[in-house]
Design a protein around this motif. Structure first.
Motif, PDB file in Angstrom:
ATOM      1  N   ALA A 205       0.853  -1.377  -0.309  1.00  0.00           N
ATOM      2  CA  ALA A 205       0.129  -0.315  -0.078  1.00  0.00           C
ATOM      3  C   ALA A 205       0.663   1.184   0.397  1.00  0.00           C
ATOM      4  N   PHE A 206       0.380   2.068  -0.798  1.00  0.00           N
ATOM      5  CA  PHE A 206       0.839   3.587  -0.665  1.00  0.00           C
ATOM      6  C   PHE A 206       0.623   4.712  -0.111  1.00  0.00           C
ATOM      7  N   ASP A 207       1.009   5.112   0.612  1.00  0.00           N
ATOM      8  CA  ASP A 207       0.746   6.356   1.143  1.00  0.00           C
ATOM      9  C   ASP A 207       0.190   7.677   0.321  1.00  0.00           C
ATOM     10  N   ILE A 208      -1.073   7.457   0.119  1.00  0.00           N
ATOM     11  CA  ILE A 208      -1.010   8.753  -1.256  1.00  0.00           C
ATOM     12  C   ILE A 208      -1.105  10.249  -0.228  1.00  0.00           C
ATOM     13  N   TRP A 209      -2.325  10.037   0.819  1.00  0.00           N
ATOM     14  CA  TRP A 209      -2.773  11.234   1.833  1.00  0.00           C
ATOM     15  C   TRP A 209      -0.853  12.098   1.688  1.00  0.00           C
ATOM     16  N   GLY A 210      -0.321  10.670   3.146  1.00  0.00           N
ATOM     17  CA  GLY A 210       1.450  11.133   3.340  1.00  0.00           C
ATOM     18  C   GLY A 210       2.094  11.910   1.813  1.00  0.00           C
ATOM     19  N   GLY A 211       1.866  11.889   0.834  1.00  0.00           N
ATOM     20  CA  GLY A 211       2.262  12.359  -0.401  1.00  0.00           C
ATOM     21  C   GLY A 211       2.005  13.248  -0.406  1.00  0.00           C
ATOM     22  N   LEU A 212       0.733  13.514  -0.019  1.00  0.00           N
ATOM     23  CA  LEU A 212      -0.087  15.098  -1.146  1.00  0.00           C
ATOM     24  C   LEU A 212       0.542  15.854   0.144  1.00  0.00           C
ATOM     25  N   LEU A 213       0.800  15.567   1.472  1.00  0.00           N
ATOM     26  CA  LEU A 213       1.143  16.598   3.154  1.00  0.00           C
ATOM     27  C   LEU A 213       1.940  16.395   2.394  1.00  0.00           C
ATOM     28  N   SER A 214       3.150  15.810   2.464  1.00  0.00           N
ATOM     29  CA  SER A 214       4.598  16.064   2.931  1.00  0.00           C
ATOM     30  C   SER A 214       5.032  16.919   1.524  1.00  0.00           C
ATOM     31  N   ALA A 215       4.593  16.940   0.314  1.00  0.00           N
ATOM     32  CA  ALA A 215       4.377  17.702  -1.319  1.00  0.00           C
ATOM     33  C   ALA A 215       4.675  18.775  -0.895  1.00  0.00           C
ATOM     34  N   ILE A 216       3.314  19.563   0.079  1.00  0.00           N
ATOM     35  CA  ILE A 216       2.917  20.617   0.542  1.00  0.00           C
ATOM     36  C   ILE A 216       4.181  21.637   1.589  1.00  0.00           C
ATOM     37  N   MET A 217       3.763  20.427   2.507  1.00  0.00           N
ATOM     38  CA  MET A 217       5.064  21.107   3.673  1.00  0.00           C
ATOM     39  C   MET A 217       6.236  21.483   2.942  1.00  0.00           C
ATOM     40  N   LEU A 218       6.913  20.207   1.791  1.00  0.00           N
ATOM     41  CA  LEU A 218       8.528  20.825   1.480  1.00  0.00           C
ATOM     42  C   LEU A 218       7.978  22.520   0.081  1.00  0.00           C
ATOM     43  N   TYR A 247       2.947  31.343   3.345  1.00  0.00           N
ATOM     44  CA  TYR A 247       3.654  29.721   3.381  1.00  0.00           C
ATOM     45  C   TYR A 247       4.236  29.191   4.646  1.00  0.00           C
ATOM     46  N   ALA A 248       5.096  29.658   6.296  1.00  0.00           N
ATOM     47  CA  ALA A 248       5.442  28.849   6.801  1.00  0.00           C
ATOM     48  C   ALA A 248       4.016  28.167   7.572  1.00  0.00           C
ATOM     49  N   GLY A 255       3.121  19.936   7.456  1.00  0.00           N
ATOM     50  CA  GLY A 255       3.728  19.293   8.965  1.00  0.00           C
ATOM     51  C   GLY A 255       2.996  18.421   9.649  1.00  0.00           C
ATOM     52  N   ILE A 256       2.620  19.213  10.413  1.00  0.00           N
ATOM     53  CA  ILE A 256       1.981  18.441  12.128  1.00  0.00           C
ATOM     54  C   ILE A 256       0.635  16.732  11.453  1.00  0.00           C
ATOM     55  N   LEU A 257      -0.316  17.499   9.960  1.00  0.00           N
ATOM     56  CA  LEU A 257      -1.151  16.677   9.498  1.00  0.00           C
ATOM     57  C   LEU A 257      -0.380  15.079   9.348  1.00  0.00           C
TER      58      LEU A 257
END
Length: 484
Positions: A205-218, A247-248, A255-257
């Motif tokens: 299984a791939f963590d799609i929501w984690g991927g989206l959140l990490s992209a937004i965070m970074l 942005y911050a 990042g928290i999410l």
């Protein structure tokens, strides 16, 4: 050559297959380093060719960094789905085709779009390159191959400005991208022959929501830094501050999410347990602080050489070569030492040499000779060369082979964000020293002051890296006592 020798009990590939896989990874690394080092030199010509402003031309560089940073963590985890060979092939293909698209671009939106794709392709391969080395080489040779890789990067960095300047002056900026195509085709052939495929059977299984959140965070964090660095001569006004804070805030909330998601997800994008190793976490933090320093210096030195000392762009590129030359001299030896002694100790000694070199650059006199500048830059390169490959070895060797892809992604993220934050610091500092108008001599004086302040900030970041690195020496000692 010992890198390709075989001994009983060795992990990874046999020597002959190891050589081809190493060539595939290093050819791709050469492409990425050439691309990053040469494109910045071409920005003025790109601006004239496309009839755009200099500030708009900066998007050609920043778009690549932005897409790379946003997708590094995603690809570090995605490799679990498809394996090294498939992801490396996908990333390399996208990078090579996007290079062709860049060369054919006739407008800024098209060029920026192709650079965004290039960044995605680069993230796919750079996020797993160290992990591939960990997979194909036995642990006894890990420090040496990382040292050789650092040597390659330094060598390419040294000659890239000269080659880029030659291509721009004799042909055109498009050739900076065309040159990637033959390299890409060779690397693709080698990848199919030598890079190992997926080790485990079945799909995870791939963590799609984690991927989206990490992209937004970074991505939001990169935009926060860029907002400050692009404040320009008007300084940091209220609009700039509010934009940066927005942005911050987006980066912080996402990042928290993201971290909450990683705790709950059955197959998280980034397993948080890899940070349970204090040696891994401290190596990552040391890398971040050191690349902040390097990012500051790499942007500051051209201003020092050209605006303060009055050298041409080509002369500035030549003055910069002692730095990568120092890495060339030190990195392979440091890699060998890291295989025999404590990698944390070797990298800490390298940081101490590095901070001395930075201090000497900050103390350069108003009328410095070429030899004086070169020797101080050489010392910085030697220090960074002694630090980088042992620190990378320390980071990669303190996770299991199954998690080496995640560790490789963390390493790439630390490097990318360190350089980005370093560039942001320089932008803010130089903007403060360029606010008022005046004569050319007063401008040079203010520029020199801004450069010196930037170099002392770099020295401070390196001192922070030294403190973190010293703290992990205690972790190494505790681990040794526990083993007894």
């Amino acid at each position: 050559m010992e890198l390709f020798s075989d001994k009983p009990g060795d992990e990874g590939l046999i020597g002959r297959e190891r050589r081809l896989a190493m060539l595939a990874v290093m050819t791709t690394t050469t492409m990425a380093v050439f691309d990053g080092s040469m494109v910045n030199i071409a920005l003025p010509q790109i601006a004239r060719s496309l009839q755009i402003s200099s500030s708009d031309a900066v998007l050609v560089s920043n778009s690549y960094l932005l897409s790379t940073a946003m997708t590094l963590a995603i690809f570090a985890a995605f490799v679990k789905q498809v394996g090294f060979r498939v992801q490396f092939t996908m990333g390399l293909s996208v990078f090579t085709l996007a290079s062709l698209g860049c060369a054919l671009s006739s407008s800024l939106p098209m060029l920026v779009g192709m650079r965004l794709l290039q960044g995605v392709g680069a993230a796919a391969v750079l996020s797993i390159a160290p992990a591939i080395f960990r997979s194909i080489f036995p642990n006894r040779l890990l420090g040496r191959i990382l040292g050789v890789n650092a040597l390659l990067i330094a060598s390419v960095t040294a000659i890239a400005p000269v080659i880029g300047g030659t291509l721009i002056s004799t042909l055109s900026w498009q050739w900076l991208f065309i040159i990637n195509i033959p390299f890409g085709l060779v690397a693709l052939l080698l990848t199919q022959r030598a890079i190992p495929g997926k080790q485990s059977s079945g799909r995870e299984a791939f963590d799609i929501w984690g991927g989206l959140l990490s992209a937004i965070m970074l991505g939001a964090l990169i935009m926060t830094a860029n907002t400050f660095s692009q404040a320009g001569e008007v300084g940091i006004d209220l609009d700039t501050l509010l934009t940066a804070l927005l942005y911050a805030a987006v980066s912080m909330v996402s990042g928290i999410l993201f971290f909450q998601r990683q705790k709950r997800a059955p197959k998280p994008l980034l397993p948080l347990q890899i940070f349970a190793s204090s040696r891994f976490s401290l190596a990552a933090l040391t890398s971040l602080a050191s690349f902040i320093s390097q990012g500051i210096i790499f942007i500051t030195l051209p201003f020092l050489f050209q605006n303060v000392y009055g050298y041409s762009a080509f002369g500035s590129a030549l003055l910069f070569t002692p730095w990568p030359l120092g890495i060339i001299l030190a990195a392979p030896q440091a890699g060998k030492l890291a295989d025999r002694y404590s990698a944390a100790l070797v990298s800490t000694v390298g940081l101490c040499i590095f901070v001395v070199g930075i201090a000497l650059l900050a103390l350069l006199p108003e009328q410095a000779s070429i030899w004086d500048i070169g020797l101080r830059s050489l010392l910085c390169g030697i220090g960074f060369g002694c630090f980088q490959s042992p620190n990378n070895r320390e980071l990669l060797s303190n996770v299991s082979r199954e998690n080496s892809g995640y560790a490789s992604g963390i390493l790439a993220i630390m490097r990318t964000f360190g350089q980005c934050l370093g560039g942001a610091f320089v932008g803010v500092i130089l903007a403060q020293y360029s606010l008022s108008n005046g004569t050319e001599s007063s401008f040079i004086l203010r520029e020199a002051q801004g450069v010196k302040v930037s170099l002392w900030v770099a020295a401070t970041a390196t001192m922070l890296a030294i403190i973190i690195s010293f703290s992990r020496l205690r972790a190494v000692q505790k681990g040794a006592k526990g083993a007894q």
